[in-house]
Design a protein around this motif. Structure first.
Motif, PDB file in Angstrom:
ATOM      1  N   PRO A  10       0.790  -1.241   0.000  1.00  0.00           N
ATOM      2  CA  PRO A  10       0.000   0.000   0.000  1.00  0.00           C
ATOM      3  C   PRO A  10       0.820   1.289   0.000  1.00  0.00           C
ATOM      4  N   ALA A  14       0.791   3.942  -3.035  1.00  0.00           N
ATOM      5  CA  ALA A  14       0.403   5.339  -2.805  1.00  0.00           C
ATOM      6  C   ALA A  14       1.465   6.295  -3.345  1.00  0.00           C
ATOM      7  N   LYS A  57      -2.067  13.901   3.316  1.00  0.00           N
ATOM      8  CA  LYS A  57      -3.276  13.067   3.289  1.00  0.00           C
ATOM      9  C   LYS A  57      -3.160  11.833   2.396  1.00  0.00           C
ATOM     10  N   ASP A  60      -0.687   9.316   4.245  1.00  0.00           N
ATOM     11  CA  ASP A  60      -0.890   8.935   5.638  1.00  0.00           C
ATOM     12  C   ASP A  60       0.186   9.560   6.543  1.00  0.00           C
ATOM     13  N   VAL A  66      -3.914   6.091   9.464  1.00  0.00           N
ATOM     14  CA  VAL A  66      -5.344   5.807   9.288  1.00  0.00           C
ATOM     15  C   VAL A  66      -5.661   5.236   7.909  1.00  0.00           C
ATOM     16  N   SER A  67      -4.684   5.255   6.986  1.00  0.00           N
ATOM     17  CA  SER A  67      -4.979   4.778   5.631  1.00  0.00           C
ATOM     18  C   SER A  67      -3.875   3.850   5.129  1.00  0.00           C
ATOM     19  N   VAL A  68      -3.003   4.316   4.237  1.00  0.00           N
ATOM     20  CA  VAL A  68      -2.077   3.388   3.566  1.00  0.00           C
ATOM     21  C   VAL A  68      -1.048   2.787   4.528  1.00  0.00           C
ATOM     22  N   LYS A  70      -1.509   2.338   7.768  1.00  0.00           N
ATOM     23  CA  LYS A  70      -2.290   1.407   8.598  1.00  0.00           C
ATOM     24  C   LYS A  70      -2.506   0.083   7.862  1.00  0.00           C
ATOM     25  N   GLU A  71      -2.868   0.181   6.589  1.00  0.00           N
ATOM     26  CA  GLU A  71      -3.079  -1.031   5.794  1.00  0.00           C
ATOM     27  C   GLU A  71      -1.788  -1.826   5.652  1.00  0.00           C
TER      28      GLU A  71
END
Length: 484
Positions: A10, A14, A57, A60, A66-68, A70-71
């Motif tokens: 991820p 990104a 944003k 992350d 909270v997004s990439v 975290k994944e």
């Protein structure tokens, strides 16, 4: 149960999307995708500089993912069989210190072997925890510290039932493994956390027929140097945690010391390396095992050297052995390991991982080729022919049991004075003295300076070890407790 797709990366994905966006940067870093530093861009390459970016944003934030990120951390946890995984960009030093800081507060006891990396004792200085040392057994022939004997761990628990945690090196730099499963079960029966410095054990999670990993035996936290045998960039590591660990609290502890400007070069290297090992780890590490065994057999056939392996296993202090480690004892040719290390580099253009007083470690990885190992073996043979001498008078012991007088934190922050090292015997040291690598202290803050330790330091200097940790860079002087 969630199904994780290990072919995903991820953070890398990104960054690729970000490159296509053609964003005009009015943020840091100031080199602005390399345009502001042409010489550095020419050196590292434009592709590298374009992804040396700050948190935003689409990418992350490492401190609060909270997004990439975290994944990517969820994918890493799945790949390593952990409940949680944290991306660490301050090396395994940062991961080790976060484990200790999460487990212990000021005045808490932690049971650990004394042959730990300096990062562990640094953590004790930071938080004020009290070490309870389990002195490892030593191998007299090899002169190295071994694992933690189960009986000694049991004795330490019996004498210190209020200890909060047990820390285990697994494997050691030399490939020695303790009985990690038995130690973990024992600690948990007594309500203690198990922390594992697994800096040299990334491959345990992905290779076949290797010693068990920390997460597989139920340890609570583990620090994994992904950059050592896992293929990521230097300084990138994982901190793994089991289901009993409070993920949010551990993140807060990590954020006490980890940078708020996490490098996306390091983060993407962790992401891609995890993907590579999850998909191909078994075959990668089988190749490493085969290469290491080939070299071990060839070196042992030379004579006088001893490239050791599973024949050392004794069921306790050497419960298992990491066969990817090409550890070679050099005392049989009358040379210290550091002397062979220097000759390999200076005369053969071969850089090994480290040499100590009796051993050389050649780190074998998937990046090696058989012809590279052949060159190493030939160099060992030639060094024996050219330099072999009588081994009388060689110092053999790599580990000296310390006399701990006061806690590391108290010693480090106490009033101190500098004395000539020759006049320091009997005094309490307030700083570190260590050979680096491997970075295991000969002396740590709060320990008594003994005649044996001074002889060891003098011998290490004479043989060319790189001594570090002291305020005086030449180690002519040592800081000791005021009034001593």
């Amino acid at each position: 149960m969630q199904q994780y797709k290990q072919e995903r990366a991820p953070i890398y994905e990104a960054l690729e999307r970000f490159k296509r966006m053609r964003v005009v940067p009015f943020d840091v870093p100031g080199h602005k995708r390399g345009k502001g530093n042409p010489e550095l861009t020419a050196f590292l390459g434009e592709a590298c500089m374009q992804v040396d970016v700050n948190s935003m944003k689409p990418l992350d934030n490492l401190c609060h993912p909270v997004s990439v990120i975290k994944e990517a951390e969820e994918l890493a946890a799945d790949a390593f069989g952990a409940a949680h995984a944290f991306f660490m960009v301050g090396g395994t030093t940062s991961a080790v210190q976060s484990m200790v800081l999460a487990a212990c507060k000021k005045g808490d006891k932690i049971i650990l072997p004394r042959n730990v990396h300096r990062s562990v004792i640094n953590a004790l200085i930071l938080c004020g925890a009290l070490p309870v040392y389990v002195n490892p057994a030593t191998d007299q022939r090899l002169g190295i510290a071994l694992g933690m004997p189960l009986g000694e761990v049991e004795k330490a628990i019996r004498e210190n039932p209020d200890a909060k945690a047990i820390l285990v090196n697994n494997p050691t730099y030399y490939g020695i493994c303790s009985n990690l499963k038995a130690i973990t079960d024992l600690a948990h029966r007594h309500g203690m956390l198990v922390l594992v410095d697994e800096a040299h054990g990334t491959h345990f999670y992905f290779g076949k027929n290797l010693p068990p990993s920390a997460m597989s035996v139920g340890a609570d936290m583990s620090s994994v140097s992904m950059h050592k045998s896992g293929g990521s960039l230097t300084q990138s590591s994982f901190l793994l945690a089991g289901p009993s660990v409070n993920e949010g609290y551990l993140r807060q502890i990590i954020n006490l010391t980890q940078t708020t400007s996490g490098s996306y070069l390091l983060l993407s290297s962790l992401d891609l390396s995890r993907k590579n090992l999850a998909l191909h780890g078994a075959e990668i590490f089988q190749k490493v095992v085969d290469l290491a065994q080939y070299a071990r057999d060839e070196i042992n056939a030379i004579g006088d050297y001893y490239a050791y392996s599973k024949e050392l296993i004794n069921g306790d202090s050497i419960y298992d052995f990491d066969v990817t480690k090409l550890s070679v004892n050099t005392l049989g040719i009358g040379l210290a390991g550091i002397e062979v290390y220097d000759i390999l580099r200076d005369e053969y253009d071969i850089q090994t991982e480290f040499g100590d007083l009796g051993n050389v470690l050649a780190y074998v990885s998937v990046g090696d080729r058989e012809r590279d190992l052949e060159r190493l073996v030939s160099a060992f043979a030639e060094i024996r022919r050219r330099y072999k001498r009588d081994k009388t008078g060689m110092l053999q012991h790599e580990y000296i049991t310390p006399q701990v007088v006061i806690p590391p934190q108290k010693a480090f922050y106490s009033e101190k004075r500098s004395v000539p090292i020759g006049q320091s015997e009997g005094k309490i040291c307030t700083e570190f003295v260590m050979c680096y690598p491997p970075g295991i202290p000969i002396l740590a803050p709060g320990e008594r300076v003994t005649r044996e330790i001074l002889a060891y330091i003098a011998y290490a200097k004479e043989k060319g070890c790189s001594l570090t940790g002291t305020e005086d860079p030449d180690i002519h002087y040592l800081n000791v407790l005021e009034g001593e």
